[in-house]
Design a protein around this motif. Structure first.
Motif, short mmCIF file in Angstrom:
data_model
loop_
_atom_site.label_atom_id
_atom_site.label_comp_id
_atom_site.label_asym_id
_atom_site.label_seq_id
_atom_site.Cartn_x
_atom_site.Cartn_y
_atom_site.Cartn_z
N SER A 154 -5.66 -21.31 -10.82
CA SER A 154 -6.28 -21.55 -11.98
C SER A 154 -6.72 -20.21 -12.63
O SER A 154 -7.06 -19.29 -12.00
CB SER A 154 -7.20 -22.77 -12.47
N TYR A 155 -6.75 -20.25 -13.72
CA TYR A 155 -7.17 -18.93 -14.47
C TYR A 155 -8.18 -18.99 -15.48
O TYR A 155 -8.32 -18.25 -16.52
CB TYR A 155 -6.09 -18.26 -15.22
N ASN A 156 -9.21 -20.02 -15.04
CA ASN A 156 -10.63 -19.94 -15.80
C ASN A 156 -11.45 -19.06 -15.07
O ASN A 156 -12.11 -19.37 -13.91
CB ASN A 156 -10.99 -21.36 -15.72
N TRP A 157 -11.78 -18.21 -15.71
CA TRP A 157 -12.72 -17.19 -15.36
C TRP A 157 -14.04 -17.45 -15.12
O TRP A 157 -14.59 -17.98 -16.00
CB TRP A 157 -12.82 -15.85 -16.13
N VAL A 158 -14.78 -17.25 -13.80
CA VAL A 158 -15.99 -17.42 -13.56
C VAL A 158 -16.89 -16.42 -13.26
O VAL A 158 -17.87 -16.54 -12.55
CB VAL A 158 -15.94 -18.57 -12.48
#
Length: 313
Positions: A67-71
Motif C-alpha cells: 500500500s502507499y499510505n506514507w507513515v
C-alpha cells in the motif's frame, strides 16, 4: 555544366554510395553495448528498480499487500524497538566472523598447499571447488540431512555401536549457529582458495628465489612477502564474503527456519520472514534497507581505498 545526354546515367558521387566498411566499423563500435544492453536492462529493473521500490515500501504501512499510505520512519522506529531484530543482529555477530574469517584462513592455506606443484593438483582443486557449483538450497538440504538426528551423522554413529554419541546441532539452540557456519565455510572455502591460487600464480618466481637465497624459510617467505603482495586478493575475497554473510537467508530457510525458537534467526531471514510470511511488508522492507546499507558501508570504503591507491600508482 552541360546536362547528361539521353540514355546516359548520371554518375553518383562516391560520398553518397553506401560504404560497407563504414557500416562494419559502426557495428563493431556499438556491438559491445548492444550485447550487454539486455543484461544491463534486466539489472536496472530487477536490482536497482526493486531496491528503490523496497525503499519506498519501507516508508508505508504495507502489511500483506503493498500500500502507499506514507507513515514516515515509523517502520524504522518499530524495527529499532523490536527485540527479535536485535537478537538476529547478535546472531550475525557470531555467524559472520566464522563464515568470513575461517574461509579466508582455510582458503589461503589450501592455496599455498596447491602452489607447491603437488601431484593430482587438478583433482584436489576440483574437490575443493565442487561445493561452489552447488546452490545454497542444495547445500543446505544436503547438510540438513547430515546433521539431522535421525538420518545423519548421529544416526550413523549409533549404527556402528556408539549409542551415546550426540551430533544433533540443528536442534540444539546453543550450537545451531555453528552448524550454519560450518555449512557456509564448506561452501565458500574453495572459492577463496581459487582466488588465492590465481594470485599466487601471478607472482614472479624470482621473488621466491631471491628470498630463499637470503636464507628466509618458506613459511616466512609466505607470511612476510607473499601475503602482503596478495593484499588486493584478500580484500576482494573479503568484499565478497562479508555481504554474502550479511544476506545469508537461504541456508536458514532450508536448514532451520530460524529455530529452534529464534536461535538461528539472522537479519536476512528476519527480513524474509516479516516480508513474505508474517504480512509485515513495511517492517521487512525497513530491515532490508538496513541490510543494504550494511553492505554499502562495507563496499564503499573498499572502493574508495582502491581508487585512491590506483591514483597513487
Amino acid at each position: 555544366m552541360s546536362p547528361p545526354l539521353s540514355g546516359e546515367v548520371e554518375a553518383r558521387p562516391l560520398t553518397d554510395a553506401p560504404n560497407p566498411s563504414a557500416w562494419k566499423h559502426q557495428l563493431e563500435k556499438w556491438l559491445p553495448q548492444i550485447a550487454i544492453s539486455p543484461a544491463l536492462t534486466l539489472c536496472i529493473i530487477f536490482f536497482y528498480g526493486l531496491a528503490v521500490w523496497v525503499g519506498m515500501i519501507s516508508f508505508t504501512d504495507s502489511a500483506g499487500m503493498p500500500s502507499y499510505n506514507w507513515v514516515g520512519f515509523d517502520k524504522y522506529v518499530a524495527l529499532w524497538n523490536d527485540d527479535y531484530w536485535w537478537e538476529a543482529v547478535k546472531h550475525l555477530l557470531v555467524f559472520a566472523p566464522l563464515a568470513v574469517g575461517l574461509p579466508l584462513l582455510l582458503g589461503a592455506i589450501l592455496a599455498i598447499f596447491l602452489d607447491q606443484k603437488i601431484r593430482f593438483e587438478g583433482g584436489f582443486r576440483t574437490i575443493y571447488l565442487y561445493p561452489l557449483a552447488l546452490s545454497s538450497v542444495v547445500t543446505g538440504t544436503i547438510w540438513r540431512w547430515m546433521l539431522a538426528p535421525d538420518t545423519g551423522i548421529e544416526a550413523w554413529l549409533h549404527s556402528i555401536g556408539m549409542q551415546n554419541a550426540s551430533f544433533a546441532w540443528l536442534v540444539e539452540s546453543d550450537k545451531v549457529l555453528f552448524a550454519l557456519a560450518i555449512v557456509a565455510i564448506w561452501q565458500s572455502t574453495g572459492f577463496v582458495m581459487a582466488m588465492f591460487v590465481a594470485g599466487l600464480r601471478g607472482i614472479d618466481d624470482s621473488i621466491f628465489k631471491a628470498a630463499m637465497l637470503d636464507g628466509a624459510s618458506l613459511p616466512r617467505v609466505y607470511w612476510r612477502i607473499i601475503l602482503p603482495i596478495l593484499r588486493p586478493t584478500l580484500f576482494s575475497a573479503l568484499l565478497l564474503l562479508l555481504p554474502a554473510a550479511l544476506k545469508s537467508a537461504e541456508l536458514v530457510i532450508v536448514m532451520t527456519q530460524g529455530g529452534p525458537g529464534q536461535s538461528s534467526t539472522l537479519p536476512a531471514y528476519y527480513m524474509y520472514d516479516r516480508f513474505f510470511t508474517r504480512a509485515q511488508m513495511g517492517l521487512g522492507s525497513a530491515s532490508g534497507m538496513i541490510i543494504m546499507m550494511m553492505c554499502i558501508s562495507i563496499a564503499v570504503p573498499y572502493v574508495m581505498m582502491e581508487l585512491k591507491r590506483s591514483r597513487h600508482e
